[in-house]
Design a protein around this motif. Structure first.
Motif, PDB file in Angstrom:
ATOM      1  N   GLY A 208       0.830  -1.201   0.000  1.00 53.75           N
ATOM      2  CA  GLY A 208       0.000   0.000   0.000  1.00 53.75           C
ATOM      3  C   GLY A 208       0.853   1.234   0.000  1.00 53.75           C
ATOM      4  N   PHE A 209       0.244   2.364   0.323  1.00 51.01           N
ATOM      5  CA  PHE A 209       0.950   3.633   0.307  1.00 51.01           C
ATOM      6  C   PHE A 209       0.982   4.246   1.696  1.00 51.01           C
ATOM      7  CE2 PHE A 209      -0.859   3.044  -3.911  1.00 51.01           C
ATOM      8  CZ  PHE A 209       0.297   3.123  -4.672  1.00 51.01           C
ATOM      9  N   ALA A 210       2.118   4.779   2.041  1.00 51.15           N
ATOM     10  CA  ALA A 210       2.275   5.401   3.354  1.00 51.15           C
ATOM     11  C   ALA A 210       1.818   6.851   3.279  1.00 51.15           C
ATOM     12  CB  ALA A 210       3.739   5.338   3.801  1.00 51.15           C
ATOM     13  N   ARG A 211       0.767   7.173   4.012  1.00 51.85           N
ATOM     14  CA  ARG A 211       0.211   8.520   3.933  1.00 51.85           C
ATOM     15  C   ARG A 211       1.210   9.574   4.390  1.00 51.85           C
ATOM     16  NH1 ARG A 211      -5.443   9.180   3.675  1.00 51.85           N
ATOM     17  NH2 ARG A 211      -6.457   7.220   3.155  1.00 51.85           N
ATOM     18  N   ALA A 212       1.981   9.253   5.391  1.00 52.30           N
ATOM     19  CA  ALA A 212       2.953  10.237   5.886  1.00 52.30           C
ATOM     20  C   ALA A 212       3.982  10.558   4.812  1.00 52.30           C
ATOM     21  CB  ALA A 212       3.650   9.704   7.130  1.00 52.30           C
ATOM     22  N   ARG A 213       4.412   9.519   4.062  1.00 50.69           N
ATOM     23  CA  ARG A 213       5.387   9.756   3.008  1.00 50.69           C
ATOM     24  C   ARG A 213       4.782  10.566   1.877  1.00 50.69           C
ATOM     25  NH1 ARG A 213       9.564   6.167   2.326  1.00 50.69           N
ATOM     26  NH2 ARG A 213      10.091   7.428   0.529  1.00 50.69           N
ATOM     27  N   GLN A 214       3.497  10.279   1.574  1.00 50.99           N
ATOM     28  CA  GLN A 214       2.872  11.005   0.481  1.00 50.99           C
ATOM     29  C   GLN A 214       2.665  12.474   0.826  1.00 50.99           C
ATOM     30  OE1 GLN A 214      -0.616   8.515  -0.448  1.00 50.99           O
ATOM     31  NE2 GLN A 214       0.200   8.452  -2.515  1.00 50.99           N
ATOM     32  N   ALA A 215       2.462  12.764   2.108  1.00 53.00           N
ATOM     33  CA  ALA A 215       2.221  14.144   2.508  1.00 53.00           C
ATOM     34  C   ALA A 215       3.453  15.006   2.279  1.00 53.00           C
ATOM     35  CB  ALA A 215       1.812  14.194   3.973  1.00 53.00           C
ATOM     36  N   LEU A 216       4.642  14.407   2.334  1.00 50.16           N
ATOM     37  CA  LEU A 216       5.884  15.127   2.101  1.00 50.16           C
ATOM     38  C   LEU A 216       6.275  14.970   0.639  1.00 50.16           C
ATOM     39  CD1 LEU A 216       7.920  14.128   5.277  1.00 50.16           C
ATOM     40  CD2 LEU A 216       6.797  16.318   4.822  1.00 50.16           C
ATOM     41  N   LYS A 217       6.058  15.988  -0.156  1.00 51.19           N
ATOM     42  CA  LYS A 217       6.356  15.901  -1.575  1.00 51.19           C
ATOM     43  C   LYS A 217       7.866  15.849  -1.814  1.00 51.19           C
ATOM     44  CE  LYS A 217       2.322  18.485  -3.218  1.00 51.19           C
ATOM     45  NZ  LYS A 217       1.872  19.626  -4.040  1.00 51.19           N
ATOM     46  N   LYS A 218       8.241  15.102  -2.845  1.00 56.82           N
ATOM     47  CA  LYS A 218       9.621  15.191  -3.313  1.00 56.82           C
ATOM     48  C   LYS A 218       9.818  16.554  -3.978  1.00 56.82           C
ATOM     49  CE  LYS A 218      11.240  10.877  -2.663  1.00 56.82           C
ATOM     50  NZ  LYS A 218      12.527  10.523  -2.045  1.00 56.82           N
ATOM     51  N   GLU A 219      11.029  17.069  -3.877  1.00 61.02           N
ATOM     52  CA  GLU A 219      11.321  18.370  -4.457  1.00 61.02           C
ATOM     53  C   GLU A 219      12.364  18.224  -5.564  1.00 61.02           C
ATOM     54  OE1 GLU A 219      12.244  21.358  -1.616  1.00 61.02           O
ATOM     55  OE2 GLU A 219      10.370  21.080  -0.483  1.00 61.02           O
ATOM     56  N   ARG A 288      27.235  30.784  -8.328  1.00 62.65           N
ATOM     57  CA  ARG A 288      26.182  31.677  -7.847  1.00 62.65           C
ATOM     58  C   ARG A 288      24.807  31.012  -7.970  1.00 62.65           C
ATOM     59  NH1 ARG A 288      25.563  38.014  -9.734  1.00 62.65           N
ATOM     60  NH2 ARG A 288      23.947  38.590  -8.226  1.00 62.65           N
ATOM     61  N   ALA A 289      24.579  30.329  -9.074  1.00 63.98           N
ATOM     62  CA  ALA A 289      23.295  29.656  -9.276  1.00 63.98           C
ATOM     63  C   ALA A 289      23.089  28.546  -8.248  1.00 63.98           C
ATOM     64  CB  ALA A 289      23.223  29.090 -10.691  1.00 63.98           C
ATOM     65  N   LEU A 290      24.131  27.757  -8.001  1.00 59.14           N
ATOM     66  CA  LEU A 290      24.008  26.671  -7.024  1.00 59.14           C
ATOM     67  C   LEU A 290      23.828  27.215  -5.614  1.00 59.14           C
ATOM     68  CD1 LEU A 290      26.611  24.042  -8.296  1.00 59.14           C
ATOM     69  CD2 LEU A 290      24.131  24.065  -8.615  1.00 59.14           C
ATOM     70  N   ALA A 291      24.433  28.365  -5.333  1.00 59.57           N
ATOM     71  CA  ALA A 291      24.230  28.983  -4.019  1.00 59.57           C
ATOM     72  C   ALA A 291      22.760  29.326  -3.818  1.00 59.57           C
ATOM     73  CB  ALA A 291      25.095  30.240  -3.891  1.00 59.57           C
ATOM     74  N   TYR A 292      22.125  29.858  -4.863  1.00 61.80           N
ATOM     75  CA  TYR A 292      20.702  30.179  -4.763  1.00 61.80           C
ATOM     76  C   TYR A 292      19.877  28.906  -4.561  1.00 61.80           C
ATOM     77  CZ  TYR A 292      16.010  31.721  -5.936  1.00 61.80           C
ATOM     78  OH  TYR A 292      14.656  31.972  -5.886  1.00 61.80           O
ATOM     79  N   CYS A 293      20.168  27.879  -5.364  1.00 54.26           N
ATOM     80  CA  CYS A 293      19.426  26.613  -5.240  1.00 54.26           C
ATOM     81  C   CYS A 293      19.600  26.014  -3.842  1.00 54.26           C
ATOM     82  CB  CYS A 293      19.897  25.623  -6.302  1.00 54.26           C
ATOM     83  SG  CYS A 293      19.500  26.126  -8.000  1.00 54.26           S
ATOM     84  N   GLN A 294      20.817  26.051  -3.350  1.00 57.76           N
ATOM     85  CA  GLN A 294      21.114  25.497  -2.028  1.00 57.76           C
ATOM     86  C   GLN A 294      20.301  26.210  -0.945  1.00 57.76           C
ATOM     87  OE1 GLN A 294      25.246  25.900  -0.901  1.00 57.76           O
ATOM     88  NE2 GLN A 294      25.200  23.993   0.299  1.00 57.76           N
ATOM     89  N   SER A 295      20.109  27.514  -1.117  1.00 57.96           N
ATOM     90  CA  SER A 295      19.359  28.281  -0.117  1.00 57.96           C
ATOM     91  C   SER A 295      17.876  27.951  -0.132  1.00 57.96           C
ATOM     92  CB  SER A 295      19.555  29.786  -0.371  1.00 57.96           C
ATOM     93  OG  SER A 295      18.837  30.203  -1.542  1.00 57.96           O
ATOM     94  N   ARG A 296      17.390  27.309  -1.192  1.00 59.26           N
ATOM     95  CA  ARG A 296      15.967  26.976  -1.313  1.00 59.26           C
ATOM     96  C   ARG A 296      15.667  25.535  -0.900  1.00 59.26           C
ATOM     97  NH1 ARG A 296      16.366  31.535  -1.416  1.00 59.26           N
ATOM     98  NH2 ARG A 296      15.201  33.101  -2.607  1.00 59.26           N
ATOM     99  N   ILE A 297      16.674  24.783  -0.449  1.00 57.71           N
ATOM    100  CA  ILE A 297      16.481  23.386  -0.054  1.00 57.71           C
ATOM    101  C   ILE A 297      16.114  23.327   1.423  1.00 57.71           C
ATOM    102  CG2 ILE A 297      17.589  21.136   0.196  1.00 57.71           C
ATOM    103  CD1 ILE A 297      19.382  21.900  -2.180  1.00 57.71           C
ATOM    104  N   SER A 298      14.950  22.767   1.708  1.00 61.49           N
ATOM    105  CA  SER A 298      14.521  22.635   3.108  1.00 61.49           C
ATOM    106  C   SER A 298      14.584  21.189   3.589  1.00 61.49           C
ATOM    107  CB  SER A 298      13.095  23.174   3.262  1.00 61.49           C
ATOM    108  OG  SER A 298      12.195  22.486   2.397  1.00 61.49           O
ATOM    109  N   ARG A 299      14.469  20.232   2.680  1.00 63.36           N
ATOM    110  CA  ARG A 299      14.504  18.809   3.043  1.00 63.36           C
ATOM    111  C   ARG A 299      15.487  18.101   2.115  1.00 63.36           C
ATOM    112  NH1 ARG A 299      10.249  16.325   1.742  1.00 63.36           N
ATOM    113  NH2 ARG A 299       9.174  17.942   0.573  1.00 63.36           N
ATOM    114  N   PRO A 300      16.777  18.156   2.412  1.00 64.44           N
ATOM    115  CA  PRO A 300      17.790  17.627   1.495  1.00 64.44           C
ATOM    116  C   PRO A 300      17.553  16.176   1.068  1.00 64.44           C
ATOM    117  CG  PRO A 300      18.826  18.850   3.259  1.00 64.44           C
ATOM    118  CD  PRO A 300      17.380  18.737   3.629  1.00 64.44           C
ATOM    119  N   ALA A 301      17.146  15.315   1.992  1.00 63.15           N
ATOM    120  CA  ALA A 301      16.984  13.893   1.667  1.00 63.15           C
ATOM    121  C   ALA A 301      15.857  13.649   0.667  1.00 63.15           C
ATOM    122  CB  ALA A 301      16.724  13.095   2.943  1.00 63.15           C
TER     123      ALA A 301
END
Length: 389
Positions: A208-219, A288-301
């Motif tokens: 089946g599907f884990a609801r907790a996992r589905q609630a956290l979208k992949k980014e 510079r671009a990667l610095a911006y992207c890095q600043s927008r990551i909240s859930r690295p895994a």
């Protein structure tokens, strides 16, 4: 001169047909073939000569030419579309833009209405940017929209299927609550326990599907180099970004950069808006671009960063590599694509590619057909399907 694709009926016996084709390939008087052209073949020869006949300083005087008149060029475009298949027309258009300096004519509406839309033409229009006059912008937008629609039809269904399947697999659990059981997969997983006398399957393992996992979208963060050499990759990336953004299980961000960084995430609902927000050309500051992207990551895994660049870095190389290493150490899945197009092996900075590979982020060129598999593997943290070179 490239060999044209013959569109008229064979002329007599096979030997005569070969001579006819050689006459069209050689152009000019083609002394030695003993073959004269008339009718449709002569018109085809004139269309080819207008583009490929030698110019002054290239071994002789040009016998043809497109001149600087947009109506004359539009007529020529109409001619080649009637003589050759679409794939050949697109090659000839690109050659005309590069060899004869016709870029400025693309600022005229009647010229744009006559061309065969393709990815290369879109790249040329984007490179013109603000040079396009107001009278041409709507026509240019229509050309871009047609190419984008064709690309979406080609890639959307398969991308949603492949990437969606990867997201399902990453969210699956073997201990679901009753209402979360995926009965189709559960039955398939337990076919070996089928009881013929009872005509039923005994489910030893539930899927089946884990609801907790589905609630956290992949980014997913698409970080796209918009230097002039990356035009085709920018077009494909924008369309893929729009498709990924339409998937509810993903949170997609699209960032373009040269020496500046622009976040076009808010435009992802319409890839045409994305493309007209791009300014092709200029330098490159990957760090510079990667610095911006890095600043927008909240859930690295749960994040995949896709850098699409030829890696010719104008910024600080050591800092760029440190950022990639830091993101990977935090759990980010990092993918480096040297190109996202059908154009074959690109030119790229081999030293930077080798440095990324040493960090566990191999850089490789990717076709649009392969991209869904690359994304699926990255989302599941599986080995990437790197094509052989």
């Amino acid at each position: 001169m490239p060999a044209p694709v013959a569109t008229s009926a064979p002329v007599g016996v096979p030997g005569a047909e070969r001579l006819r084709r050689w006459r069209l390939v050689l152009g000019g008087d083609a002394d030695g073939t003993g073959c004269s052209l008339s009718g449709r073949d002569a018109a085809m020869d004139r269309a080819l000569a207008a583009l490929y006949a030698p110019r002054a300083g290239e071994g002789g005087s040009r016998s043809g030419g497109l001149g600087g008149s947009a109506p004359q060029v539009a007529r020529w475009l109409g001619d080649i579309r009637s003589y050759f298949p679409s794939s050949v027309v697109q090659v000839m258009q690109q050659d005309a833009i590069e060899r004869l300096g016709l870029t400025r004519l693309l600022t005229e509406p009647e010229m744009l209405e006559a061309v065969e839309p393709d990815v290369h033409l879109v790249g040329t229009l984007l490179s013109l940017g603000r040079a396009l006059p107001e009278t041409t912008r709507e026509t240019a937008r229509a050309v871009v929209r047609k190419v984008v629609a064709d690309l979406e039809r080609r890639i959307a269904t398969r991308t949603r299927s492949v990437v969606g399947g990867a997201l399902d697999r990453s969210a699956r659990t073997t201990r679901p609550r009753h209402r979360d059981i995926d009965w189709d997969r559960t039955i398939r997983a337990n076919l070996r326990t089928y009881l013929p006398e009872r005509r039923t399957v005994v489910p030893e393992r539930l899927v089946g599907f884990a609801r907790a996992r589905q609630a956290l979208k992949k980014e997913v963060i698409l970080c796209i180099d918009q230097s002039g050499s990356m035009a085709a990759s920018v077009v494909h990336s924008s369309v893929f970004g729009a498709v990924l953004a339409s998937m509810p299980s993903l949170r997609t961000r699209l960032v373009v950069f040269d020496t500046a960084v622009v976040d076009l995430t808010e435009e992802l609902a319409d890839p045409v808006d994305v493309l007209f927000g791009v300014q092709l050309g200029g330098g490159t500051d990957i760090n510079r671009a990667l610095a911006y992207c890095q600043s927008r990551i909240s859930r690295p895994a749960d994040t995949v960063v896709v850098l699409i660049s030829d890696l010719y870095e104008g910024g600080i190389r050591e800092e760029m590599l440190k950022r990639v290493a830091a993101m990977k150490a935090a759990g980010v899945e990092f993918v480096a694509l040297l190109a996202l197009s059908d154009e074959g092996a690109p030119a790229y900075d081999r030293e930077h590619a080798a440095a990324l590979a040493a960090l566990g982020a191999p850089a490789f060129a990717c076709t649009p057909d392969l991209f869904p598999e690359v994304m699926a593997a990255a989302l599941q943290k599986l080995p990437l399907p790197i094509p052989e070179t």
